[in-house]
Each structure stands twice: as structure tokens, then as C-alpha cells.
Design an enzyme around this catalytic site. Structure first.
Site, short mmCIF file in Angstrom:
data_model
loop_
_atom_site.label_atom_id
_atom_site.label_comp_id
_atom_site.label_asym_id
_atom_site.label_seq_id
_atom_site.Cartn_x
_atom_site.Cartn_y
_atom_site.Cartn_z
N PRO A 238 -6.93 -6.59 0.36
CA PRO A 238 -6.62 -7.52 1.23
C PRO A 238 -7.24 -7.73 2.70
O PRO A 238 -7.27 -9.04 2.95
CB PRO A 238 -5.14 -7.40 1.50
CG PRO A 238 -4.85 -6.02 1.12
CD PRO A 238 -5.86 -5.57 0.09
N ASP B 55 -7.91 -5.40 14.06
CA ASP B 55 -7.75 -4.04 13.98
C ASP B 55 -7.33 -3.66 12.46
O ASP B 55 -6.21 -3.40 12.20
CB ASP B 55 -6.73 -3.34 14.91
CG ASP B 55 -6.52 -2.00 14.79
OD1 ASP B 55 -7.29 -1.35 14.09
OD2 ASP B 55 -5.62 -1.50 15.24
N GLN C 190 1.04 -1.01 -0.05
CA GLN C 190 -0.08 0.10 0.09
C GLN C 190 0.73 1.27 -0.03
O GLN C 190 2.16 1.17 0.23
CB GLN C 190 -0.78 0.00 1.09
CG GLN C 190 -0.20 -0.43 2.36
CD GLN C 190 -1.03 -0.99 3.59
OE1 GLN C 190 -2.27 -0.90 3.56
NE2 GLN C 190 -0.15 -1.53 4.56
N ASP D 81 0.36 -0.30 13.90
CA ASP D 81 0.86 0.94 14.57
C ASP D 81 1.01 0.73 16.05
O ASP D 81 1.82 1.42 16.74
CB ASP D 81 -0.12 2.08 14.44
CG ASP D 81 -1.56 1.53 14.79
OD1 ASP D 81 -1.85 1.26 15.84
OD2 ASP D 81 -2.52 1.63 13.87
N THR E 140 -7.55 -2.30 8.36
CA THR E 140 -8.15 -1.28 7.37
C THR E 140 -9.72 -1.53 6.93
O THR E 140 -10.16 -2.80 7.05
CB THR E 140 -7.33 -1.39 6.16
OG1 THR E 140 -7.09 -2.65 5.50
CG2 THR E 140 -5.79 -0.71 6.46
#
Ligand code: AG3
Length: 281
Positions: free
Chosen positions: A163, A156, A32, A87, A158
Site C-alpha cells: 500500500p 513517514d 499488516q 507511532d 513504510t
């Protein structure tokens, strides 16, 4: 409007703009386009393919609510799996629970972790805890391979495109059920109740078929489309609203409290309605 602006097209018909102080990083990873920008309103932000994933200003709401709800519902969470969340925000919250012996992060894109460590240390620092193991692999394949292994599984991810789409599918939920131990609890972020009604309805119906208990709760996330966000929960036993109140109250948090945990399951009529209607496809 003075200055430089970043605009996310949140839907076909809606955009969110932030005044930019600086672009700190930009790269194309194998998966990405990754960017870290610094904004006036919300501080540093992680963008993936132009979509705001997290910001210093509001990340605590999302990360605390996706983590402490399942971890407090489970009577004794020891082994926790986080899928996505490169993150480190969910991991930071997970390791606040002293019962947790091991927290496994399965993130497909190593560059998300590396960039978060460099530019978002106040979100990522939990990744260095001795109880944390990071695996750079596909979360869907990971849960397919394991059985009776985790007490809590948190997705958690996207948005459900590309994917990540497989992380919102019934086949994946069946694998999650098998990967969970007795009393296991599953939570996934499931998008906006204002803009993703069909998705939420379908997920809740899938979870109801697979788990003895399925439920939905909400939290405000100002940087996500619509500003109000949903989380879908599947439980093998523990009831979503029964938990150790005092233990929950002792957590060091900025948004989550036991009262807010309870309140999050009281759905406004426009959301309750999503769950009552039959699937329309
Ligand atoms: N979690 C992202 C939730 C989806 C955001 N969607 C959106 N803004 N359209 C990402 C990582 C947070 N740790």
C-alpha cells in the site's frame, strides 16, 4: 548465541538480529502483521510485517531529522500534514514548533496508533496534544482531495511495497504540490542510499520536474538497512539550507542541531553520484 533472537531480513543478502527480552504484543491488523518486541540493544521496537519501523534506542535521530529540517526551512509553518507515522514520533517533533497551529496525522492503520500509545508512550505522547487531529484514511486519497491547505507535508511511510508504493510515485508528488500552500515544503523518507539507488534517483528526478527546488539529505539510522538513510525534499520556495539559525538552535533535541541540518545536505560522493546519473530505465 544465548537467548532468543529476532532477525529482520533487511535485503535478500543482509539481516539484522537483535537479542529479544520479551514479545510484548503481536496481532494481524486489517493491513499488516504488527508486533512490539523488547530488545537488549535498542529497547522496545515496532515491527510491521517483520520490518523494524522504529526503536526506542534510535528513533530520535530519524524523527528529528524528518521533522525539523522541513519545519525550520519553512518561514512560518502553521498547518502540517504527516502521512503514515502512526507511532507518533514525527508528530511529537512537529508540535515542538510553536508556530504550528494544527498537525494532521493521516494513518491508514488505527492499530499502529493504539499499539504505540500502549507500548511506546515516549514516542506517542504528542498525539494527545490539542493541536493534533488523527484521521484513519489513505494518505494518497487525502492529498488528492485537498488544495492549498498545508505549509509542510511529511511522509513517514513504510518501505515502497504494497500500500505504501503509491506514496513514492510522481502522481502522488503532483497531488502533494497542489495540497501545499505558497512556500510549502515536502519531505519523504526515501530509503537507503546503499541499497535503493535507482529509487532515490527516480524520486529526485520526479521532484525536480514538479517542484522549483528538489534536494536530498541524509541521517544515520542504525536499525534501518545500511544504517544510513535518505530524505527527499521538494520546496515551493524556501531554500533547504537557509533557515533561522537561532530558532533551530533553541529546539529541545538529541540529534538535530542547525549545524547538523546544514551538514545533512553535504552529500558524500557515492550519494552525489546517484543524483548525477540519468535514470537507467
Ligand atoms: N518509517 C519507516 C522507514 C522505513 C524503514 N524501512 C526499513 N527498516 N526497511 C516508519 C515509522 C517511523 N515513525
Amino acid at each position: 548465541m544465548k537467548g532468543l533472537w529476532f532477525t529482520e531480513l533487511q535485503t535478500q543478502d543482509l539481516a539484522l538480529s537483535c537479542r529479544v527480552k520479551a514479545t510484548l504484543h503481536r496481532e494481524n491488523t486489517p493491513y499488516q502483521e504488527l508486533a512490539i518486541i523488547d530488545t537488549e540493544a535498542y529497547g522496545r521496537m515496532l515491527l510491521l510485517d517483520g520490518v523494524i519501523q522504529t526503536s526506542i534506542g534510535d528513533e530520535f535521530i530519524y524523527h528529528e531529522m524528518i521533522s525539523h529540517v522541513p519545519l525550520n526551512i519553512h518561514p512560518n509553518p502553521r498547518d502540517v500534514l504527516v502521512i503514515g507515522g502512526g507511532d507518533g514520533g514525527v508528530i511529537r517533533e512537529v508540535i515542538k514548533h510553536s508556530s504550528v497551529e494544527k498537525a494532521t496525522l493521516v494513518e491508514i492503520d488505527a492499530r499502529v496508533v493504539a499499539s504505540a500509545r500502549e507500548y511506546l508512550p515516549e514516542i506517542a505522547y504528542g498525539l494527545d496534544d490539542a493541536r493534533v487531529e488523527i484521521r484513519y484514511e489513505d494518505g494518497i486519497e487525502h492529498v488528492r482531495r485537498v488544495e492549498d491547505k498545508y505549509d509542510v507535508i511529511i511522509v513517514d511511510s513504510t518501505d515502497p511495497v504494497g500500500p505504501a508504493a503509491g506514496l513514492f510515485a510522481a502522481d502522488f508528488y503532483r497531488d502533494v504540490f497542489r495540497a501545499l500552500k505558497e512556500n510549502g515544503v515536502f519531505v519523504s523518507q526515501t530509503e537507503s542510499p546503499l541499497f535503493n539507488r535507482e529509487l532515490i534517483r527516480r524520486i529526485q528526478n520526479d521532484l525536480k520536474r514538479i517542484f522549483p527546488i528538489a534536494s536530498l539529505y541524509l541521517a544515520p539510522v542504525p536499525t534501518y538497512p545500511g544504517g544510513i538513510w535518505s530524505f527527499s525534499l521538494g520546496s515551493k520556495g524556501p531554500h533547504p539550507e537557509s533557515f533561522d539559525w537561532d530558532k533551530a538552535a533553541r529546539l529541545n533535541t538529541r540529534f538535530y542541531t542547525p549545524e547538523i541540518h546544514r551538514a545533512a545536505f553535504y552529500l558524500p560522493p557515492f550519494v552525489a553520484e546517484i543524483l548525477q546519473q540519468e535514470e537507467s530505465f
